[in-house]
Scaffold this motif. Sequence first.
Motif, PDB file in Angstrom:
ATOM      1  N   LYS A   1      15.115   7.982  -0.255  1.00 33.89           N
ATOM      2  CA  LYS A   1      14.689   9.000  -1.214  1.00 33.89           C
ATOM      3  C   LYS A   1      13.337   9.538  -0.797  1.00 33.89           C
ATOM      4  O   LYS A   1      12.559   8.873  -0.111  1.00 33.89           O
ATOM      5  CB  LYS A   1      14.626   8.407  -2.623  1.00 33.89           C
ATOM      6  CG  LYS A   1      15.987   8.132  -3.206  1.00 33.89           C
ATOM      7  CD  LYS A   1      15.875   7.719  -4.663  1.00 33.89           C
ATOM      8  CE  LYS A   1      17.271   7.533  -5.254  1.00 33.89           C
ATOM      9  NZ  LYS A   1      17.186   7.167  -6.668  1.00 33.89           N
ATOM     10  N   ARG A   2      13.043  10.728  -1.263  1.00 34.35           N
ATOM     11  CA  ARG A   2      11.799  11.413  -0.920  1.00 34.35           C
ATOM     12  C   ARG A   2      10.625  10.873  -1.714  1.00 34.35           C
ATOM     13  O   ARG A   2      10.733  10.584  -2.886  1.00 34.35           O
ATOM     14  CB  ARG A   2      11.934  12.893  -1.222  1.00 34.35           C
ATOM     15  CG  ARG A   2      13.042  13.574  -0.486  1.00 34.35           C
ATOM     16  CD  ARG A   2      13.290  14.922  -1.057  1.00 34.35           C
ATOM     17  NE  ARG A   2      12.163  15.782  -0.757  1.00 34.35           N
ATOM     18  CZ  ARG A   2      12.271  17.062  -0.520  1.00 34.35           C
ATOM     19  NH1 ARG A   2      13.428  17.650  -0.592  1.00 34.35           N
ATOM     20  NH2 ARG A   2      11.228  17.781  -0.242  1.00 34.35           N
ATOM     21  N   ARG A   3       9.483  10.778  -1.057  1.00 30.55           N
ATOM     22  CA  ARG A   3       8.228  10.465  -1.736  1.00 30.55           C
ATOM     23  C   ARG A   3       7.485  11.771  -2.050  1.00 30.55           C
ATOM     24  O   ARG A   3       6.826  11.901  -3.063  1.00 30.55           O
ATOM     25  CB  ARG A   3       7.350   9.570  -0.865  1.00 30.55           C
ATOM     26  CG  ARG A   3       6.022   9.187  -1.516  1.00 30.55           C
ATOM     27  CD  ARG A   3       5.149   8.347  -0.608  1.00 30.55           C
ATOM     28  NE  ARG A   3       5.758   7.114  -0.181  1.00 30.55           N
ATOM     29  CZ  ARG A   3       5.718   5.965  -0.853  1.00 30.55           C
ATOM     30  NH1 ARG A   3       5.109   5.905  -2.012  1.00 30.55           N
ATOM     31  NH2 ARG A   3       6.297   4.893  -0.368  1.00 30.55           N
ATOM     32  N   TYR A   4       7.609  12.743  -1.160  1.00 33.53           N
ATOM     33  CA  TYR A   4       6.887  14.004  -1.283  1.00 33.53           C
ATOM     34  C   TYR A   4       7.874  15.160  -1.413  1.00 33.53           C
ATOM     35  O   TYR A   4       9.023  15.047  -1.045  1.00 33.53           O
ATOM     36  CB  TYR A   4       5.990  14.209  -0.055  1.00 33.53           C
ATOM     37  CG  TYR A   4       4.985  13.096   0.131  1.00 33.53           C
ATOM     38  CD1 TYR A   4       3.820  13.059  -0.618  1.00 33.53           C
ATOM     39  CD2 TYR A   4       5.203  12.081   1.054  1.00 33.53           C
ATOM     40  CE1 TYR A   4       2.894  12.036  -0.451  1.00 33.53           C
ATOM     41  CE2 TYR A   4       4.284  11.056   1.231  1.00 33.53           C
ATOM     42  CZ  TYR A   4       3.133  11.042   0.469  1.00 33.53           C
ATOM     43  OH  TYR A   4       2.228  10.031   0.633  1.00 33.53           O
TER      44      TYR A   4
ATOM     45  N   ASN B   1      -2.098   6.703   8.289  1.00 31.60           N
ATOM     46  CA  ASN B   1      -1.846   7.666   7.218  1.00 31.60           C
ATOM     47  C   ASN B   1      -0.778   8.695   7.605  1.00 31.60           C
ATOM     48  O   ASN B   1      -0.803   9.831   7.143  1.00 31.60           O
ATOM     49  CB  ASN B   1      -3.142   8.367   6.821  1.00 31.60           C
ATOM     50  CG  ASN B   1      -3.735   9.168   7.953  1.00 31.60           C
ATOM     51  OD1 ASN B   1      -3.375   9.001   9.112  1.00 31.60           O
ATOM     52  ND2 ASN B   1      -4.652  10.046   7.632  1.00 31.60           N
ATOM     53  N   MET B   2       0.172   8.296   8.419  1.00 36.40           N
ATOM     54  CA  MET B   2       1.202   9.230   8.888  1.00 36.40           C
ATOM     55  C   MET B   2       2.039   9.799   7.738  1.00 36.40           C
ATOM     56  O   MET B   2       2.450  10.952   7.783  1.00 36.40           O
ATOM     57  CB  MET B   2       2.114   8.557   9.921  1.00 36.40           C
ATOM     58  CG  MET B   2       1.426   8.232  11.244  1.00 36.40           C
ATOM     59  SD  MET B   2       0.631   9.648  12.012  1.00 36.40           S
ATOM     60  CE  MET B   2       1.986  10.772  12.153  1.00 36.40           C
ATOM     61  N   GLY B   3       2.292   9.012   6.705  1.00 37.05           N
ATOM     62  CA  GLY B   3       3.059   9.518   5.568  1.00 37.05           C
ATOM     63  C   GLY B   3       2.375  10.701   4.906  1.00 37.05           C
ATOM     64  O   GLY B   3       3.009  11.717   4.604  1.00 37.05           O
ATOM     65  N   VAL B   4       1.080  10.592   4.699  1.00 35.65           N
ATOM     66  CA  VAL B   4       0.302  11.672   4.088  1.00 35.65           C
ATOM     67  C   VAL B   4       0.258  12.891   5.007  1.00 35.65           C
ATOM     68  O   VAL B   4       0.388  14.024   4.552  1.00 35.65           O
ATOM     69  CB  VAL B   4      -1.127  11.188   3.750  1.00 35.65           C
ATOM     70  CG1 VAL B   4      -2.010  12.327   3.286  1.00 35.65           C
ATOM     71  CG2 VAL B   4      -1.069  10.092   2.703  1.00 35.65           C
ATOM     72  N   ILE B   5       0.112  12.663   6.293  1.00 32.21           N
ATOM     73  CA  ILE B   5       0.085  13.774   7.254  1.00 32.21           C
ATOM     74  C   ILE B   5       1.421  14.520   7.218  1.00 32.21           C
ATOM     75  O   ILE B   5       1.456  15.749   7.143  1.00 32.21           O
ATOM     76  CB  ILE B   5      -0.247  13.263   8.671  1.00 32.21           C
ATOM     77  CG1 ILE B   5      -1.695  12.789   8.707  1.00 32.21           C
ATOM     78  CG2 ILE B   5       0.009  14.342   9.714  1.00 32.21           C
ATOM     79  CD1 ILE B   5      -2.081  12.048   9.964  1.00 32.21           C
TER      80      ILE B   5
ATOM     81  N   THR C   1       0.858  -1.190   0.000  1.00 32.99           N
ATOM     82  CA  THR C   1       0.000   0.000   0.000  1.00 32.99           C
ATOM     83  C   THR C   1       0.892   1.237   0.000  1.00 32.99           C
ATOM     84  O   THR C   1       0.943   1.954   0.997  1.00 32.99           O
ATOM     85  CB  THR C   1      -0.922   0.016   1.237  1.00 32.99           C
ATOM     86  OG1 THR C   1      -0.107  -0.050   2.412  1.00 32.99           O
ATOM     87  CG2 THR C   1      -1.913  -1.128   1.228  1.00 32.99           C
ATOM     88  N   PRO C   2       1.602   1.511  -1.083  1.00 33.68           N
ATOM     89  CA  PRO C   2       2.603   2.585  -1.089  1.00 33.68           C
ATOM     90  C   PRO C   2       2.099   3.894  -0.480  1.00 33.68           C
ATOM     91  O   PRO C   2       1.068   4.425  -0.874  1.00 33.68           O
ATOM     92  CB  PRO C   2       2.927   2.753  -2.569  1.00 33.68           C
ATOM     93  CG  PRO C   2       2.637   1.414  -3.163  1.00 33.68           C
ATOM     94  CD  PRO C   2       1.453   0.893  -2.392  1.00 33.68           C
ATOM     95  N   GLY C   3       2.855   4.369   0.524  1.00 31.19           N
ATOM     96  CA  GLY C   3       2.530   5.630   1.166  1.00 31.19           C
ATOM     97  C   GLY C   3       1.560   5.521   2.322  1.00 31.19           C
ATOM     98  O   GLY C   3       1.272   6.514   2.976  1.00 31.19           O
TER      99      GLY C   3
ATOM    100  N   TYR D   1       6.205   8.096   4.563  1.00 30.46           N
ATOM    101  CA  TYR D   1       6.551   9.426   4.068  1.00 30.46           C
ATOM    102  C   TYR D   1       7.727   9.347   3.096  1.00 30.46           C
ATOM    103  O   TYR D   1       7.891  10.197   2.230  1.00 30.46           O
ATOM    104  CB  TYR D   1       6.887  10.331   5.267  1.00 30.46           C
ATOM    105  CG  TYR D   1       7.351  11.712   4.889  1.00 30.46           C
ATOM    106  CD1 TYR D   1       6.478  12.637   4.321  1.00 30.46           C
ATOM    107  CD2 TYR D   1       8.664  12.104   5.111  1.00 30.46           C
ATOM    108  CE1 TYR D   1       6.905  13.909   3.995  1.00 30.46           C
ATOM    109  CE2 TYR D   1       9.105  13.375   4.783  1.00 30.46           C
ATOM    110  CZ  TYR D   1       8.227  14.270   4.228  1.00 30.46           C
ATOM    111  OH  TYR D   1       8.652  15.530   3.892  1.00 30.46           O
ATOM    112  N   LEU D   2       8.521   8.304   3.216  1.00 28.20           N
ATOM    113  CA  LEU D   2       9.728   8.126   2.402  1.00 28.20           C
ATOM    114  C   LEU D   2       9.545   6.989   1.408  1.00 28.20           C
ATOM    115  O   LEU D   2       8.650   6.167   1.552  1.00 28.20           O
ATOM    116  CB  LEU D   2      10.918   7.818   3.314  1.00 28.20           C
ATOM    117  CG  LEU D   2      11.187   8.861   4.394  1.00 28.20           C
ATOM    118  CD1 LEU D   2      12.147   8.313   5.430  1.00 28.20           C
ATOM    119  CD2 LEU D   2      11.696  10.142   3.780  1.00 28.20           C
ATOM    120  N   LEU D   3      10.428   6.945   0.435  1.00 33.70           N
ATOM    121  CA  LEU D   3      10.442   5.840  -0.525  1.00 33.70           C
ATOM    122  C   LEU D   3      11.393   4.750  -0.027  1.00 33.70           C
ATOM    123  O   LEU D   3      12.313   5.022   0.749  1.00 33.70           O
ATOM    124  CB  LEU D   3      10.903   6.346  -1.899  1.00 33.70           C
ATOM    125  CG  LEU D   3       9.911   7.243  -2.636  1.00 33.70           C
ATOM    126  CD1 LEU D   3      10.571   7.890  -3.845  1.00 33.70           C
ATOM    127  CD2 LEU D   3       8.681   6.449  -3.051  1.00 33.70           C
TER     128      LEU D   3
END
Length: 169
Positions: free
Chosen positions: A109-112, A58-62, A46-48, A94-96
């Motif tokens: 690496k960065r996702r956002y 949903n901490m990555g999105v936050i 479930t990427p991200g 939050y990260l890749l």
Amino acid sequence: MDILIHDIDMEQFQLLFPKADKRLHIISDTGNIRNCIGCFGCWIKTPGKCVLRDEYNNMGVIFAQAENVFIISRCYYGGYSPFVKNILDRSIPYLLPFFKIMNNETHHKRRYKNNLQFSVYFYGDKITIQERKTAQDLVKANALNFNAKHYQTTFIRSLEELPKEVIDI
């Protein structure tokens, strides 16, 4: 948006932060957080987004929506409290899963695209010099991995010593 992650009990939090702004996303221990299981499903299945279904999945999105991340944590042997550590573990989406070398160190690496400011306030009346050094190194490593444009580590003996600019966020 600003994020405040803390391990303060709710009664004391409400006394310290009576005017917490509605733009502030407060992350506190509701007793419902599940521990990160290290499955890396947040990268593969479930990427991200964390595969664990609770209010913290949903901490990555936050984190992606944040400009500033403020952390208030009791200092445990130079590290975060268990709750705060778990929040940071659950923020891995939050990260890749891919790596890059920065200053001869391996980082994700960065996702956002956002650039966080990362401010950590450790409290405790018996924090040793070695614990301070360990905590400073930890915050620096976390900030670098989260691609923070600025970070700071502050030590206080008690929550009553929190700076006014933190209480007024």
